[in-house]
Design an enzyme around this catalytic site. Sequence first.
Site, short mmCIF file in Angstrom:
data_model
loop_
_atom_site.label_atom_id
_atom_site.label_comp_id
_atom_site.label_asym_id
_atom_site.label_seq_id
_atom_site.Cartn_x
_atom_site.Cartn_y
_atom_site.Cartn_z
CB CYS A 435 -7.35 -1.64 5.58
SG CYS A 435 -8.28 -2.35 4.22
CD GLU A 437 -3.85 -3.79 6.78
OE1 GLU A 437 -3.75 -4.39 5.71
OE2 GLU A 437 -4.53 -2.75 6.91
#
Length: 791
Positions: A435, A437
């Site tokens: 997402c 990270e």
Amino acid sequence: MEERGMNQRIKMLRNQSMTAQPHLSIERAMLVTQVYEQYLGTVETPMLRALAFKHIMEHKTLCINAGELIVGEKGEQPQYAPSFPELCCHTLEDLNVMDQREKIFFKVNDEAKKNQGERIIPFWEKRSMRKMIIEKMSKEWLECYESGIFTEFMEQRGPGHTVADGKVYQKGFLEFKTDIKQQIDALDFLGDEEATEKKNQLEAMDLCCDGIIAYGERYAQYARDMAKSESDEGRKAELLTIAENCTVVPAYKPETFAQAIQMYWFVHIGVTTEINPWDALSPGRLDQHLYPFYKKGIEDGSLTREKAKELLQCLWVKFNNQPAPPKVGITLKESSTYTDFANLNTGGVKDDGSDGVNEVSYLILETMDEMKLLQPSSNVQISKKTPHKFIKQACEISRKGWGQPAFYNTEAIISELLRAGKEIVDARQGGASGCVETGAFGKEAYILTGYFNLPKVLEITLNNGFDKVANKQLGIKTGHAEDFTSYEDLFAAFIQQLHYFVDIKIKGNHVIESLYAKHMPVPFLSVITSDCIAKGKDYNAGGARYNTNYIQGVGIGTLTDCLSALKYNIYDQQRFTMKELLKALDDNFEGHDFIKHIVNHKTPKYGNDDDYADQIMVEAFNAFHSEVSGRPTRKGGVYAIDMLPTTCHVYFGSVMGASPNGREAYKPLSEGISPEKGADRNGPTAVIKSASKMDHIKTGGTLLNQKFTPPVVAGNEGLENMVSLIRTYFNLDGHHIQFNVIDRKTLIDAQHHPEEYKDLIVRVAGYSDHFHNLSKELQDEIIDRTEQEFH
């Protein structure tokens, strides 16, 4: 759908990818079972895993789809998802549920069910990692997991994140074999007590190189065989080119643009076939990796811009052909999507810190725009040196309203990585995956271990450690809420509960980490991850150059507004008592209109550049950060946090009663670091100013969603406003921002008439998805997000 830039080949391949039904494939499960039946208990575990990998790559069904130029599928054909019984052995009931569920289904044929029942389940039901994990967990862990205090990523999938760096474009696997042999030859069997274990790991890596080379050779021969019977001379020439490319890669390093893409794709298939990592292998800085091949091809006349884009479009189709492997239970609830989070980074900076945007960067933007596919998940890294033309073109795509690209702050990413101890060049080569990270690509095992329900911890604090939804004493007894004489007393009790639950989560993580290191080495992934060969150590056992574990905080907006409601109304203004509020919560606010009105409309809320609420957010964020960050892992690394939910904010809300901020029972929590739905009333600039008060550099990633109606970002003024908002947020050290550009009316109509909106794509959290594939709860949550306007 806009079809500019897609030729007939790409239209055909895209249509095949979009219309093929997802199926569960049992082929991989059968092949891995054959190896385990033959070798389990007779060879060391790393070699067992390598033998399984090689057997799969030598025997899995090959697939060359009509017209395609890049080859390789995880299953037998597009949209076939393999299963991984060594991680999660699905029951026959699981298979029936997958086959019949309305959303995120996987068709399961009778032969697959027969094989599952007769071969897979008898061998794996007591041997799977899922079984071992559940058996090893404490009573406290199991109760917290079942009650929604936290989730566990490795319960059905292997450790991620895995991101390719440049090495797979600079070396073939024969050269990796040479590196491995040199390392084996240098082992010190007299002075190093781990030498034998290292030899086992290295020999397993070597065998995996043989496996991926065999896979390429099989495709080369398959393409040649197809060419012999191909009557169309143009297609025959393409098949022979595919054969030539597969003769070069993956055995040797790629020499052309097409070979570079094919090399990456073979590695992608290898990583995601070996194990089922949480998040598929991501291509990382794809424009940086491909540019040298593009430049060489353009200069020597062997490549045109149009041909390069066609090859990229073929790669996009390959990504979209691979649904995330099936999930069940809580793991499905926390990530209910076909998307497998292969995330590619475009832009950013080069190794020397100069602007990284190049011609391939623009090709990728065009490909993303024209293909409009869920996968790969595409982002742009925006640095202070990024040309205005590039960010403006990215915003033009974003405002079309299908959720891509997401925008990331290069300077924040580099600062986050430097703060975590990475070397500067490794940090510049890194970026975002999954997402949002952050990691050092190709050099770091940065493992997401699960979501953590921050508002639920407060709910339990208000009930003296008791969970009213689960009807269990889950937490410690920190005192009755009515007895707290100050907000400081309440917050201190919250921190005690937070500490208790984080302890439980990390104790469980330690066990799981040890289980994966012992039973599930990944020798193929270890080959392409820096320092695993040099250390003679597996990726899952600390072999990577950097090792970080993450816990993801969910619901910071909800938590902040709850704490603000308590502090402002009970302790500061004394508008009502704690007892009255708790009664209102128990009654889900029915009959308590005054309290609901006050907490909804007369209380400071996060997202409005209001220091009262925002300072509470900072204190809550810092408390979570302090509890998690810096704790040691079992692999020689440390824990860190990031702030993202996937779809877990919906699940976490479903296991909670009403909240002090006015949220009704079982409704979703806030997502990412976005404000609670409807709480942000002062426009997008106020939102980014509130969000930037969090210290993003302390995290491994934060996720901020914003929603605009199309007229707000229309025309050149609207476009420049988007650019300015992003630049301003990034100047304030924000990590990430993304946009939904769609109006509420359209979404409501799509909810009622899904058959008329089959192509409607929205941004959910760190990914985009088809609106019709989302649960009603998640659809409602997206509909209810604040529609922003520039003031």
